[in-house]
Design a protein around this motif. Structure first.
Motif, mmCIF file in Angstrom:
data_model
loop_
_atom_site.group_PDB
_atom_site.id
_atom_site.type_symbol
_atom_site.label_atom_id
_atom_site.label_comp_id
_atom_site.label_asym_id
_atom_site.label_seq_id
_atom_site.Cartn_x
_atom_site.Cartn_y
_atom_site.Cartn_z
ATOM 1 N N THR A 226 0.826 -1.207 0.000
ATOM 2 C CA THR A 226 0.000 0.000 0.000
ATOM 3 C C THR A 226 0.863 1.261 0.000
ATOM 4 N N SER A 227 1.864 1.314 0.854
ATOM 5 C CA SER A 227 2.697 2.519 0.931
ATOM 6 C C SER A 227 3.466 2.748 -0.363
ATOM 7 N N GLU A 228 3.956 1.678 -0.990
ATOM 8 C CA GLU A 228 4.671 1.801 -2.264
ATOM 9 C C GLU A 228 3.756 2.352 -3.350
ATOM 10 N N ILE A 229 2.542 1.864 -3.389
ATOM 11 C CA ILE A 229 1.607 2.282 -4.441
ATOM 12 C C ILE A 229 1.170 3.726 -4.233
ATOM 13 N N ILE A 230 0.900 4.097 -3.001
ATOM 14 C CA ILE A 230 0.532 5.488 -2.720
ATOM 15 C C ILE A 230 1.656 6.428 -3.152
ATOM 16 N N SER A 231 2.879 6.078 -2.804
ATOM 17 C CA SER A 231 4.034 6.893 -3.200
ATOM 18 C C SER A 231 4.134 6.984 -4.723
ATOM 19 N N PHE A 232 3.919 5.874 -5.402
ATOM 20 C CA PHE A 232 3.977 5.828 -6.869
ATOM 21 C C PHE A 232 2.909 6.746 -7.472
ATOM 22 N N LEU A 233 1.685 6.666 -6.964
ATOM 23 C CA LEU A 233 0.592 7.475 -7.501
ATOM 24 C C LEU A 233 0.847 8.971 -7.300
ATOM 25 N N LYS A 234 1.330 9.316 -6.138
ATOM 26 C CA LYS A 234 1.591 10.731 -5.865
ATOM 27 C C LYS A 234 2.727 11.260 -6.744
ATOM 28 N N LYS A 235 3.748 10.432 -6.937
ATOM 29 C CA LYS A 235 4.869 10.829 -7.779
ATOM 30 C C LYS A 235 4.416 11.066 -9.210
ATOM 31 N N LYS A 236 3.436 10.284 -9.666
ATOM 32 C CA LYS A 236 2.913 10.396 -11.029
ATOM 33 C C LYS A 236 1.764 11.399 -11.141
ATOM 34 N N ASN A 237 1.445 12.075 -10.029
ATOM 35 C CA ASN A 237 0.346 13.054 -10.002
ATOM 36 C C ASN A 237 -0.983 12.420 -10.434
ATOM 37 N N ILE A 238 -1.235 11.236 -9.922
ATOM 38 C CA ILE A 238 -2.482 10.524 -10.199
ATOM 39 C C ILE A 238 -3.400 10.676 -8.993
ATOM 40 N N SER A 239 -4.586 11.216 -9.203
ATOM 41 C CA SER A 239 -5.520 11.415 -8.094
ATOM 42 C C SER A 239 -5.949 10.071 -7.524
ATOM 43 N N ILE A 240 -6.188 10.049 -6.217
ATOM 44 C CA ILE A 240 -6.537 8.822 -5.501
ATOM 45 C C ILE A 240 -7.984 8.921 -5.049
ATOM 46 N N ASN A 241 -8.841 8.139 -5.680
ATOM 47 C CA ASN A 241 -10.281 8.179 -5.394
ATOM 48 C C ASN A 241 -10.678 6.884 -4.702
ATOM 49 N N CYS A 242 -10.882 6.974 -3.387
ATOM 50 C CA CYS A 242 -11.078 5.787 -2.560
ATOM 51 C C CYS A 242 -12.560 5.513 -2.308
ATOM 52 N N ALA A 243 -12.982 4.304 -2.607
ATOM 53 C CA ALA A 243 -14.342 3.889 -2.284
ATOM 54 C C ALA A 243 -14.434 3.694 -0.774
ATOM 55 N N ALA A 244 -15.236 4.519 -0.108
ATOM 56 C CA ALA A 244 -15.311 4.486 1.354
ATOM 57 C C ALA A 244 -16.672 5.004 1.810
ATOM 58 N N LEU A 245 -17.041 4.643 3.023
ATOM 59 C CA LEU A 245 -18.347 5.046 3.551
ATOM 60 C C LEU A 245 -18.308 6.407 4.235
ATOM 61 N N THR A 246 -17.127 6.852 4.647
ATOM 62 C CA THR A 246 -17.038 8.085 5.419
ATOM 63 C C THR A 246 -16.385 9.202 4.607
ATOM 64 N N ALA A 247 -16.792 10.424 4.909
ATOM 65 C CA ALA A 247 -16.244 11.626 4.264
ATOM 66 C C ALA A 247 -16.247 11.495 2.752
ATOM 67 N N SER A 248 -17.341 10.937 2.225
ATOM 68 C CA SER A 248 -17.402 10.621 0.798
ATOM 69 C C SER A 248 -18.415 11.483 0.070
ATOM 70 N N ILE A 249 -18.207 11.624 -1.238
ATOM 71 C CA ILE A 249 -19.193 12.262 -2.095
ATOM 72 C C ILE A 249 -19.645 11.256 -3.150
ATOM 73 N N ASN A 250 -20.775 11.543 -3.775
ATOM 74 C CA ASN A 250 -21.312 10.685 -4.827
ATOM 75 C C ASN A 250 -20.257 10.469 -5.907
ATOM 76 N N TYR A 251 -20.018 9.212 -6.250
ATOM 77 C CA TYR A 251 -18.964 8.854 -7.209
ATOM 78 C C TYR A 251 -19.102 9.595 -8.532
ATOM 79 N N SER A 252 -20.344 9.937 -8.926
ATOM 80 C CA SER A 252 -20.571 10.576 -10.220
ATOM 81 C C SER A 252 -20.228 12.065 -10.214
ATOM 82 N N LYS A 253 -19.947 12.622 -9.028
ATOM 83 C CA LYS A 253 -19.631 14.047 -8.913
ATOM 84 C C LYS A 253 -18.134 14.328 -9.033
ATOM 85 N N VAL A 254 -17.345 13.273 -9.110
ATOM 86 C CA VAL A 254 -15.894 13.433 -9.195
ATOM 87 C C VAL A 254 -15.463 13.544 -10.656
ATOM 88 N N ASN A 255 -14.454 14.371 -10.910
ATOM 89 C CA ASN A 255 -13.907 14.517 -12.254
ATOM 90 C C ASN A 255 -12.785 13.493 -12.453
#
Length: 265
Positions: free
Chosen positions: A178-207
């Motif tokens: 997990t830590s390796e992948i998070i670091s990889f995504l951030k280095k590549k400027n790839i947004s991280i959209n996590c499916a979760a029940l808390t602090a979430s918005i409707n999936y269709s509202k994200v760009n």
């Protein structure tokens, strides 16, 4: 051409070990491919096949050679019906098996075809059927990559191969912590959209038009806190029934195809 008629043959025993034991697959770097479509997809995916075994009462030698026409150096072996029945994971497959060389799936080697990649990240998936279904969805959507965090099963488990219907060979796959992948995504400027029940918005509202990762966890426990802390945005699929979760492959497919819709595909 060599022919095997005894189930006690040493190669038959080796194949059974490769099918049944993850330790043997990891040690040898080999795994078993079964079926015409799967063999064709493995070749298309640039997998190296060491040996192809076939039962002539089910598939002809000519048909096998046609499949392998661009790969003349693959060893061909005829096997009896008894041997085939001993080896076949699915009795409905088309009389062909192959010993293939596994690929390495290092995160450091992961490359994307597109400037704004869309990738799927699955954290610690356990059920081979779910992994197979995720790979089928990724293939259907032509995702740029599938990344598996903290994998619990080796990718060449026969149940994953079967449930993915060959999509293990068609996807760009990497694994890591997990830590390796998070670091990889951030280095590549790839947004991280996590499916979760808390602090979430409707999936269709994200760009999702820019480089984006859709991250899913297990149905039992969801994503780890490390992912939620690193998340660009938590997303949720609104549900109207009594339960608050659905099959991980179904949930991933819903979000993935919303992202594809936004991208004009």
């Amino acid at each position: 051409m060599k022919e095997i008629t005894s189930t006690q043959n040493s190669l038959v025993k080796q194949i059974l070990h490769l099918k049944e034991k993850s330790k043997e697959r990891k040690k040898s770097g080999l795994f078993i491919v079964e079926g015409i479509r799967e063999t064709e997809l493995a070749l298309k995916g640039a997998y190296h096949l060491e040996t192809v075994l076939f039962n002539e009462s089910i598939i002809s030698e000519e048909a096998v050679k046609l499949i392998l026409q661009k790969h003349p150096n693959v060893e061909l072996i005829k096997i009896s019906k008894e041997v085939y029945q001993k080896l076949a994971y699915r009795q409905t497959t088309e009389g062909i098996l192959a010993i293939a060389k596994a690929k390495t799936h290092n995160l450091s080697n992961l490359q994307f075809k597109n400037e704004n990649p869309l990738i799927l990240v699955a954290e610690a998936p356990e059920k081979p059927g779910n992994i197979g279904a995720l790979l089928r969805t990724a293939d259907a959507a032509n995702l740029d990559a599938v990344v598996i965090a903290n994998p619990k099963s080796d990718l060449y488990n026969p149940n994953i191969l079967r449930s993915s219907v060959g999509c293990i060979f068609t996807n760009n796959i990497a694994t890591g912590s997990t830590s390796e992948i998070i670091s990889f995504l951030k280095k590549k400027n790839i947004s991280i959209n996590c499916a979760a029940l808390t602090a979430s918005i409707n999936y269709s509202k994200v760009n999702y038009k820019q480089a984006a990762a859709i991250v899913v966890g297990t149905e039992a426990t969801g994503l780890s806190g490390e992912w939620l802390e690193a998340s660009t945005q938590n997303i949720i699929i609104p549900m109207q029934g009594e339960i608050d979760s659905m099959n991980v492959s179904v949930a991933a497919a819903i979000v993935i195809f919303e992202a594809k819709r936004q991208r004009g595909f």
